[in-house]
Design a protein around this motif. Sequence first.
Motif, PDB file in Angstrom:
ATOM      1  N   ARG A 172     -10.181   0.649  14.484  1.00  0.00           N
ATOM      2  CA  ARG A 172     -10.493  -0.151  13.311  1.00  0.00           C
ATOM      3  C   ARG A 172      -9.830  -1.510  13.427  1.00  0.00           C
ATOM      4  O   ARG A 172      -8.863  -1.687  14.156  1.00  0.00           O
ATOM      5  CB  ARG A 172     -10.039   0.568  12.047  1.00  0.00           C
ATOM      6  N   PRO A 181      -7.220  -5.759   8.642  1.00  0.00           N
ATOM      7  CA  PRO A 181      -7.719  -6.762   7.688  1.00  0.00           C
ATOM      8  C   PRO A 181      -7.000  -8.092   7.869  1.00  0.00           C
ATOM      9  O   PRO A 181      -5.808  -8.141   8.202  1.00  0.00           O
ATOM     10  CB  PRO A 181      -7.403  -6.131   6.330  1.00  0.00           C
ATOM     11  N   THR A 182      -7.723  -9.170   7.650  1.00  0.00           N
ATOM     12  CA  THR A 182      -7.130 -10.501   7.825  1.00  0.00           C
ATOM     13  C   THR A 182      -6.143 -10.826   6.711  1.00  0.00           C
ATOM     14  O   THR A 182      -5.194 -11.579   6.919  1.00  0.00           O
ATOM     15  CB  THR A 182      -8.236 -11.565   7.853  1.00  0.00           C
ATOM     16  N   LEU A 197      -3.320  -9.376   4.257  1.00  0.00           N
ATOM     17  CA  LEU A 197      -2.429  -8.217   4.120  1.00  0.00           C
ATOM     18  C   LEU A 197      -1.630  -8.231   2.830  1.00  0.00           C
ATOM     19  O   LEU A 197      -0.790  -7.356   2.614  1.00  0.00           O
ATOM     20  CB  LEU A 197      -1.465  -8.163   5.312  1.00  0.00           C
ATOM     21  N   PRO A 237      -3.482  -6.518  -3.342  1.00  0.00           N
ATOM     22  CA  PRO A 237      -4.710  -6.885  -4.048  1.00  0.00           C
ATOM     23  C   PRO A 237      -4.427  -7.305  -5.490  1.00  0.00           C
ATOM     24  O   PRO A 237      -3.363  -7.005  -6.042  1.00  0.00           O
ATOM     25  CB  PRO A 237      -5.535  -5.584  -3.995  1.00  0.00           C
ATOM     26  N   SER A 289      -4.691   2.024  -1.686  1.00  0.00           N
ATOM     27  CA  SER A 289      -5.789   2.269  -0.747  1.00  0.00           C
ATOM     28  C   SER A 289      -7.160   2.125  -1.399  1.00  0.00           C
ATOM     29  O   SER A 289      -8.178   2.259  -0.730  1.00  0.00           O
ATOM     30  CB  SER A 289      -5.654   3.666  -0.128  1.00  0.00           C
ATOM     31  N   ALA A 310      -8.173  -0.627  -2.313  1.00  0.00           N
ATOM     32  CA  ALA A 310      -8.598  -1.957  -1.868  1.00  0.00           C
ATOM     33  C   ALA A 310      -7.929  -2.251  -0.528  1.00  0.00           C
ATOM     34  O   ALA A 310      -7.020  -1.545  -0.090  1.00  0.00           O
ATOM     35  CB  ALA A 310      -8.227  -3.009  -2.910  1.00  0.00           C
ATOM     36  N   GLU A 311      -8.384  -3.309   0.121  1.00  0.00           N
ATOM     37  CA  GLU A 311      -7.765  -3.731   1.368  1.00  0.00           C
ATOM     38  C   GLU A 311      -6.424  -4.400   1.078  1.00  0.00           C
ATOM     39  O   GLU A 311      -6.240  -4.954   0.006  1.00  0.00           O
ATOM     40  CB  GLU A 311      -8.690  -4.705   2.122  1.00  0.00           C
ATOM     41  N   PRO A 312      -5.482  -4.348   1.999  1.00  0.00           N
ATOM     42  CA  PRO A 312      -5.582  -3.821   3.364  1.00  0.00           C
ATOM     43  C   PRO A 312      -5.297  -2.322   3.498  1.00  0.00           C
ATOM     44  O   PRO A 312      -5.564  -1.734   4.531  1.00  0.00           O
ATOM     45  CB  PRO A 312      -4.508  -4.610   4.095  1.00  0.00           C
ATOM     46  N   LYS A 331      -6.683   0.191   2.280  1.00  0.00           N
ATOM     47  CA  LYS A 331      -7.884   1.020   2.426  1.00  0.00           C
ATOM     48  C   LYS A 331      -8.164   1.305   3.894  1.00  0.00           C
ATOM     49  O   LYS A 331      -8.600   2.413   4.260  1.00  0.00           O
ATOM     50  CB  LYS A 331      -9.082   0.309   1.786  1.00  0.00           C
ATOM     51  N   THR A 332      -7.922   0.339   4.743  1.00  0.00           N
ATOM     52  CA  THR A 332      -8.122   0.520   6.174  1.00  0.00           C
ATOM     53  C   THR A 332      -6.946   1.236   6.822  1.00  0.00           C
ATOM     54  O   THR A 332      -7.119   2.045   7.734  1.00  0.00           O
ATOM     55  CB  THR A 332      -8.320  -0.849   6.857  1.00  0.00           C
ATOM     56  N   LEU A 333      -5.737   0.958   6.337  1.00  0.00           N
ATOM     57  CA  LEU A 333      -4.530   1.455   6.990  1.00  0.00           C
ATOM     58  C   LEU A 333      -4.208   2.908   6.687  1.00  0.00           C
ATOM     59  O   LEU A 333      -3.623   3.602   7.514  1.00  0.00           O
ATOM     60  CB  LEU A 333      -3.341   0.574   6.600  1.00  0.00           C
TER      61      LEU A 333
END
Length: 446
Positions: free
Chosen positions: A24, A27-28, A30, A33, A275, A277-279, A281-283
């Motif tokens: 993956r 995210p740009t 970090l 949110p 999680s 929202a990003e970041p 959510k990806t991590l």
Amino acid sequence: MELAHEQHGHMDDAHSAVHHHGPRTLPTVLTAPPMVAEWRKRMMVIAIAAIVVSLIFIFFPLGRVHMLRAYLLGWMMSFTLAGGGLCMLMLQYVSGGKWGLLLRRPLEAMARTMPWVIVTFIPIAVFMKHLYLWANYTSVDATMQAMRNHLISEEEMLTSNAKHSMLNPMAFIVQSIIIFGVFYAIMHFLQKWSLQRDADPAAGTQRSFDKWRVRCENLSGIGILTYAVLMTVGALIWIMSLDVTWYSSVWGLQFLVGQGFAVLALGVLTVILLSRAEPMKTLLRVTEQHDLGKFMFGFVMLNIYLNFAEYLIIWSGNVPDEIPWYLNRVLGGWWVICAMDFVFHWVIPFTLLLSRDLKRSKSKMIWLCCWMLFARTFDLFWLIEPNFKDAARNLHFSVGILAYITVPVAVLAAWAWFYLGNLMSRPLMNTNDPHLAEMLEPEHAH
């Protein structure tokens, strides 16, 4: 169609990771949110509302007394999260692992509330005579006179005199200052190095990884030992000394484990909520969430073992000097609170965390983490209130005792406002860490 969509939603909740065929992408952005700012506003509203309601108790009998006791409970819970966050952060640096990288920023945010915890300790220091019996009788002559006037028992007189070097107003203040000073210093360096680590020009190289790992490990290793010693002293003078006759050889360790119990609950709760929202959510993968759930289960088991072992040893010994502490908490109606504490603090977390599916479900883990924070606060009520003569072996209802609800809510909501502010002030992930690449690997099917 709606039913199918609902079923699909439940499956996503239980198995929240999306299975990818390749790594993956980080995210740009970090930073936290925008929803964190909304949570912070809510905490401030709750804190103000709880303060306003708490002021009502001033006008009721024993209202002010219960407000001060409840304030001690709220402050101790705040210190549990701030100091426990620092200790768990040091444990992560020493042990390593992906679980710690995921929790590092929440743990740092908890630890950075230490200045707020120090400032809010002032009312306890100012009004200590209303909490601690030993603070009212600071000499042998004073304790003797109090015993003759039937203000204290002979045992209280003897133990107050025996513990005088540790339990007197000046020693109380000095010991507290030392504890706060050392914890703040450790926190300062770990927080400073965390930012410098990401800003390192050589970030991403093995040389940079090793440099910061060794530096943080060296401080954390001695820091954990220092923390355990000073935390034991703090637990003794702030809570245990409420009953000057009480002795316990595992009291400090019980509080250390209790801190881990609460800190993991808040840390996991924070990460799961982020999680959405990003970041994060990806991590946050299901793998790491499951591992954190197992870590929480370990602290629940250790908490059960320490408390029950102490109870069993003291009760089986049947020593007159030791069992009154438990009698004060099971007689006169207190057995109801004792039973509820057993169920809330041990039975429910233990049985639920046995479930693999629950540990992998975000919605269920959110509720469980909230419950564990409540259970730890409830346990502190059982530890604190029966120490006082009007409450020992006498569980009675008065309007004033409701301060145990509103005052801790005010204190903890204000603490949460600072905590969330700290969380917003830094990126949610350390980028200069080799475990980050592992967290971005695709989730494997189970």
